[in-house]
Design a protein around this motif. Sequence first.
Motif, PDB file in Angstrom:
ATOM      1  N   HIS A 168       0.472   3.959  -3.043  1.00 45.59           N
ATOM      2  CA  HIS A 168      -0.149   5.263  -2.821  1.00 45.59           C
ATOM      3  C   HIS A 168       0.863   6.402  -2.635  1.00 45.59           C
ATOM      4  N   ARG A 179      -6.101   2.776   5.986  1.00 50.04           N
ATOM      5  CA  ARG A 179      -6.391   1.338   6.125  1.00 50.04           C
ATOM      6  C   ARG A 179      -7.499   1.104   7.142  1.00 50.04           C
ATOM      7  N   ASP A 195       0.831  -1.213   0.000  1.00 52.05           N
ATOM      8  CA  ASP A 195       0.000   0.000   0.000  1.00 52.05           C
ATOM      9  C   ASP A 195       0.862   1.258   0.000  1.00 52.05           C
ATOM     10  N   ARG A 229      -1.336   6.280   5.370  1.00 47.27           N
ATOM     11  CA  ARG A 229      -1.761   4.911   5.105  1.00 47.27           C
ATOM     12  C   ARG A 229      -2.327   4.261   6.363  1.00 47.27           C
TER      13      ARG A 229
END
Length: 295
Positions: free
Chosen positions: A159, A251, A155, A247
């Motif tokens: 991102h 999440r 991730d 992140r």
Amino acid sequence: MPEKAATTSPRKGLLLRLLRGLSWLLIIVALAGVAVYLAFGPAHMIDRLKPPPPAFPEKVIEDPAAAAKPAVSPSPAAMQQAPADSQELATLMLDSIEDIWGEFLARADYAYKRPKVVSFRDRLESPCQLKGTFSGPLYCSSTSHLYLDMGYLDDLQKHAPQVGDLARSYVVAHAAAHHIQKLVGVVGWFRDLNADLAPAQGRESLRITQELVADCLVGSWISYARRKYAWLEPEQLEAALRAVRERDAARVGAGLPPMADPLDLPDPAARLRWLNVGIDSGDPRECSKLFTVEE
């Protein structure tokens, strides 16, 4: 015939004087006891019994001529791009940490013992005696297990591609830095001190300090590892830390399990400051200043 006036016998007068003197002596002793209690009693017991902080090992000096300041740029032969595969990157970073910290620890008669690495993706059931399902990185000091969430690392790369390599490397190194703290006794020192503190006496502050010590140790590693891995750029650390925090929040919002060890507790500026202490000095002993500095 009038009665004779009562007279105090010499023996009775002496007894009264003795009792009066004893009373004053007891008062003085009591006041002294109160003073000693206030100065050295339980309120100050933690300060007197607090174990001394552990000593960090000496810095690595590969070239005595360069001892004053670590190298500030990668070597010409440095690896320019990180592996795209997060598992491969994590293995590379852990190998580097073992090489550099093995040298650090050997200079202080410690032995580096590699943690037991457990890779998973997005979901981890009941790690380290925790009940429930978790995600993200986690170091378990009781078993020396290092849990790395490959979905989380992917991730970060997806991102924040501009700093994804550095962000992923930082996450792995930060988790491993908690293992270093265990090897040199920092984890035990914090655990013993934490057990003696009431919540109001700063348990949260101790946790923050332990996180910042880990960041400082990461900085000590980066100061040497950046010679070999070109993406470990200190100038990009602020953006990498921001990506990590974003992140963490994203999440949770996406319905993934909570982070086992979220990286958003200390102030970002404090994290960056202590990372740079480690990077600029290249000396893990500088991290011991956190035992006396209020954050």
